[in-house]
Design a protein around this motif. Structure first.
Motif, PDB file in Angstrom:
ATOM      1  N   ARG A   1       1.018  -1.587   0.107  1.00  0.00           N
ATOM      2  CA  ARG A   1      -0.213  -0.180  -0.116  1.00  0.00           C
ATOM      3  C   ARG A   1       0.641   0.738   0.151  1.00  0.00           C
ATOM      4  O   ARG A   1       0.354   2.345  -0.135  1.00  0.00           O
ATOM      5  CB  ARG A   1      -0.675  -0.346   1.325  1.00  0.00           C
ATOM      6  N   VAL A   2       2.220   1.345   0.409  1.00  0.00           N
ATOM      7  CA  VAL A   2       2.883   2.008   0.240  1.00  0.00           C
ATOM      8  C   VAL A   2       3.183   2.622  -0.835  1.00  0.00           C
ATOM      9  O   VAL A   2       4.192   3.763  -1.154  1.00  0.00           O
ATOM     10  CB  VAL A   2       4.718   2.429   1.104  1.00  0.00           C
ATOM     11  N   LEU A   3       3.057   1.704  -1.973  1.00  0.00           N
ATOM     12  CA  LEU A   3       3.615   1.964  -3.377  1.00  0.00           C
ATOM     13  C   LEU A   3       2.403   3.410  -3.882  1.00  0.00           C
ATOM     14  O   LEU A   3       2.713   3.895  -4.983  1.00  0.00           O
ATOM     15  CB  LEU A   3       3.433   0.978  -4.477  1.00  0.00           C
ATOM     16  N   VAL A   4       0.894   3.350  -2.942  1.00  0.00           N
ATOM     17  CA  VAL A   4       0.540   4.496  -3.487  1.00  0.00           C
ATOM     18  C   VAL A   4      -0.181   5.498  -2.173  1.00  0.00           C
ATOM     19  O   VAL A   4      -1.003   6.366  -2.546  1.00  0.00           O
ATOM     20  CB  VAL A   4      -1.260   3.621  -3.641  1.00  0.00           C
ATOM     21  N   ALA A   5       0.130   5.466  -1.524  1.00  0.00           N
ATOM     22  CA  ALA A   5       0.002   6.173  -0.181  1.00  0.00           C
ATOM     23  C   ALA A   5       1.634   6.128   0.505  1.00  0.00           C
ATOM     24  O   ALA A   5       2.610   5.694   0.748  1.00  0.00           O
ATOM     25  CB  ALA A   5      -1.306   5.585   0.614  1.00  0.00           C
ATOM     26  N   PRO A   6       1.173   7.909   1.170  1.00  0.00           N
ATOM     27  CA  PRO A   6       2.690   7.980   2.249  1.00  0.00           C
ATOM     28  C   PRO A   6       3.398   6.950   3.048  1.00  0.00           C
ATOM     29  O   PRO A   6       2.391   6.279   3.951  1.00  0.00           O
ATOM     30  CB  PRO A   6       3.035   9.773   2.133  1.00  0.00           C
ATOM     31  N   VAL A   7       4.267   6.083   3.088  1.00  0.00           N
ATOM     32  CA  VAL A   7       5.127   5.311   4.079  1.00  0.00           C
ATOM     33  C   VAL A   7       4.524   6.387   5.941  1.00  0.00           C
ATOM     34  O   VAL A   7       4.422   5.216   6.426  1.00  0.00           O
ATOM     35  CB  VAL A   7       6.695   5.456   3.801  1.00  0.00           C
ATOM     36  N   ASP A   8       4.963   7.720   5.343  1.00  0.00           N
ATOM     37  CA  ASP A   8       4.289   7.899   7.436  1.00  0.00           C
ATOM     38  C   ASP A   8       2.627   7.855   7.476  1.00  0.00           C
ATOM     39  O   ASP A   8       2.487   8.188   8.888  1.00  0.00           O
ATOM     40  CB  ASP A   8       5.396   9.428   7.725  1.00  0.00           C
ATOM     41  N   LEU A   9       1.977   7.747   6.245  1.00  0.00           N
ATOM     42  CA  LEU A   9       0.366   7.571   7.056  1.00  0.00           C
ATOM     43  C   LEU A   9       0.217   6.048   6.807  1.00  0.00           C
ATOM     44  O   LEU A   9      -0.592   6.037   7.394  1.00  0.00           O
ATOM     45  CB  LEU A   9       0.208   8.119   5.277  1.00  0.00           C
ATOM     46  N   VAL A  10       1.143   4.794   6.060  1.00  0.00           N
ATOM     47  CA  VAL A  10       0.622   3.650   5.928  1.00  0.00           C
ATOM     48  C   VAL A  10       0.623   2.989   7.053  1.00  0.00           C
ATOM     49  O   VAL A  10       0.623   1.916   7.551  1.00  0.00           O
ATOM     50  CB  VAL A  10       0.003   2.952   4.582  1.00  0.00           C
ATOM     51  N   MET A  11       2.443   4.034   7.084  1.00  0.00           N
ATOM     52  CA  MET A  11       3.070   2.660   8.187  1.00  0.00           C
ATOM     53  C   MET A  11       4.102   2.980   8.605  1.00  0.00           C
ATOM     54  O   MET A  11       5.074   3.613   8.508  1.00  0.00           O
ATOM     55  CB  MET A  11       4.570   1.619   7.010  1.00  0.00           C
ATOM     56  N   PRO A  12       2.918   4.101   9.535  1.00  0.00           N
ATOM     57  CA  PRO A  12       4.169   4.942  10.263  1.00  0.00           C
ATOM     58  C   PRO A  12       5.091   4.474  11.684  1.00  0.00           C
ATOM     59  O   PRO A  12       6.243   5.661  11.630  1.00  0.00           O
ATOM     60  CB  PRO A  12       3.219   5.638  11.515  1.00  0.00           C
ATOM     61  N   ALA A  13       5.077   3.539  11.204  1.00  0.00           N
ATOM     62  CA  ALA A  13       6.145   2.624  12.937  1.00  0.00           C
ATOM     63  C   ALA A  13       7.283   2.359  11.518  1.00  0.00           C
ATOM     64  O   ALA A  13       8.934   2.350  12.277  1.00  0.00           O
ATOM     65  CB  ALA A  13       5.832   1.217  12.868  1.00  0.00           C
ATOM     66  N   MET A  14       7.068   2.916  10.509  1.00  0.00           N
ATOM     67  CA  MET A  14       8.209   2.329   9.219  1.00  0.00           C
ATOM     68  C   MET A  14       9.209   3.534   8.971  1.00  0.00           C
ATOM     69  O   MET A  14       9.913   3.609   8.775  1.00  0.00           O
ATOM     70  CB  MET A  14       8.292   1.346   8.462  1.00  0.00           C
ATOM     71  N   ALA A  15       8.166   4.572   9.306  1.00  0.00           N
ATOM     72  CA  ALA A  15       8.932   6.355   8.662  1.00  0.00           C
ATOM     73  C   ALA A  15       9.831   6.240   8.676  1.00  0.00           C
ATOM     74  O   ALA A  15      10.803   7.893   8.600  1.00  0.00           O
ATOM     75  CB  ALA A  15       7.619   6.948   8.995  1.00  0.00           C
ATOM     76  N   HIS A  16      10.290   6.499   9.936  1.00  0.00           N
ATOM     77  CA  HIS A  16      11.765   6.842  11.382  1.00  0.00           C
ATOM     78  C   HIS A  16      12.686   6.671   9.916  1.00  0.00           C
ATOM     79  O   HIS A  16      14.135   6.850  10.046  1.00  0.00           O
ATOM     80  CB  HIS A  16      11.674   6.532  11.962  1.00  0.00           C
ATOM     81  N   TYR A  17      12.516   5.797   9.068  1.00  0.00           N
ATOM     82  CA  TYR A  17      14.450   4.590   8.308  1.00  0.00           C
ATOM     83  C   TYR A  17      13.748   6.073   6.692  1.00  0.00           C
ATOM     84  O   TYR A  17      15.220   5.688   6.857  1.00  0.00           O
ATOM     85  CB  TYR A  17      13.564   3.723   7.774  1.00  0.00           C
ATOM     86  N   LEU A  18      13.413   6.820   6.985  1.00  0.00           N
ATOM     87  CA  LEU A  18      13.383   7.785   5.776  1.00  0.00           C
ATOM     88  C   LEU A  18      14.336   8.568   5.915  1.00  0.00           C
ATOM     89  O   LEU A  18      15.008   8.179   4.558  1.00  0.00           O
ATOM     90  CB  LEU A  18      11.896   8.033   5.220  1.00  0.00           C
ATOM     91  N   ALA A  19      14.647   8.984   6.266  1.00  0.00           N
ATOM     92  CA  ALA A  19      15.937   9.601   7.225  1.00  0.00           C
ATOM     93  C   ALA A  19      17.687   9.183   6.575  1.00  0.00           C
ATOM     94  O   ALA A  19      17.735  10.292   5.501  1.00  0.00           O
ATOM     95  CB  ALA A  19      15.650  10.139   7.617  1.00  0.00           C
ATOM     96  N   ASP A  20      17.754   8.579   7.733  1.00  0.00           N
ATOM     97  CA  ASP A  20      19.239   7.904   7.285  1.00  0.00           C
ATOM     98  C   ASP A  20      18.624   6.504   6.124  1.00  0.00           C
ATOM     99  O   ASP A  20      19.884   6.160   5.741  1.00  0.00           O
ATOM    100  CB  ASP A  20      19.108   7.106   8.072  1.00  0.00           C
ATOM    101  N   PHE A  21      17.664   5.658   6.351  1.00  0.00           N
ATOM    102  CA  PHE A  21      18.015   4.732   5.347  1.00  0.00           C
ATOM    103  C   PHE A  21      17.167   4.201   3.759  1.00  0.00           C
ATOM    104  O   PHE A  21      15.730   3.474   4.355  1.00  0.00           O
ATOM    105  CB  PHE A  21      17.739   2.946   6.073  1.00  0.00           C
ATOM    106  N   PRO A  22      16.033   5.677   2.823  1.00  0.00           N
ATOM    107  CA  PRO A  22      15.440   5.117   2.088  1.00  0.00           C
ATOM    108  C   PRO A  22      15.831   3.944   1.270  1.00  0.00           C
ATOM    109  O   PRO A  22      14.492   3.135   1.403  1.00  0.00           O
ATOM    110  CB  PRO A  22      15.980   6.578   1.836  1.00  0.00           C
TER     111      PRO A  22
END
Length: 201
Positions: free
Chosen positions: A22-43
């Motif tokens: 579902r992250v392919l059609v919606a922002p990670v921080d919206l549909v997978m908030p527990a994973m969103a913190h990885y975006l900054a350092d491990f995209p």
């Protein structure tokens, strides 16, 4: 396997795999908030984890489908290569995400062990096929699928714990180990039963 479990295996594996995308059609921080913190350092690692992990889970039921193996062995082999590459990509991504993991060290060790075993067992199983030992190939790939199915077992364990008031991070101490140890234990018991049943008969 019992027909009821076969249906559960197919439906749960395909459902979790497709829902994970579902992250392919919606922002990670919206549909997978527990994973969103990885975006900054491990995209890139996060993208690989989200792409390849569900792909392996999606392919797993097809690789165990006896009818497909018998009628389309070439397709089985090509899907097997894709399955193996998915696990290699998903497993390596999981390991590179560990420095940003927000759970305990105990949970991180559990997920790290899962990733290493996931890659190692899958590569060994593929190697058995290339060596011509098809019986060993099937046993080891069943173990690989059991580890892939940890994505489903994790959610089955996590749901009642969170309903009981546990935080997501707290559930990791149970799910990081239980999600794959349970699967492997059940599989080993089933494999031994299949071997011993003809002897008893």
């Amino acid at each position: 396997m019992p027909r009821s479990f076969t249906w559960f295996f197919w439906l749960s594996a395909l459902s979790v795999a497709l829902v994970s995308w579902r992250v392919l059609v919606a922002p990670v921080d919206l549909v997978m908030p527990a994973m969103a913190h990885y975006l900054a350092d491990f995209p890139l690692s996060l993208a690989a984890h989200i792409l390849f992990g569900p792909l392996a889970l999606l392919l797993a039921p097809f690789q165990l489908w006896q009818g497909l193996r018998q009628r389309r062995p070439g397709l089985h082999r090509w899907l097997g290569r894709l399955y193996g590459l998915s696990i290699l990509g998903g497993g390596l991504a999981s390991l590179t995400l560990l420095p940003g993991f927000e759970g305990s060290r105990f949970a991180a060790l559990g997920f790290g062990t899962l990733a290493v075993l996931w890659i190692g067992i899958t590569l060994w199983g593929i190697g058995r096929a290339r060596a011509g030992d098809i019986a060993a190939h099937r046993r080891w790939m069943q173990r690989s699928v059991a580890l892939t199915f940890a994505a489903v077992t994790l959610r089955l364990i996590m749901a009642p714990l969170m309903a009981a008031g546990w935080s997501l991070t707290e559930t990791y101490d149970i799910t990081a180990w239980g999600s794959w140890l349970i699967n492997l234990a059940v599989l080993e018991i089933w494999q031994r039963w299949r071997v011993q049943r003809p002897r008893v008969a």
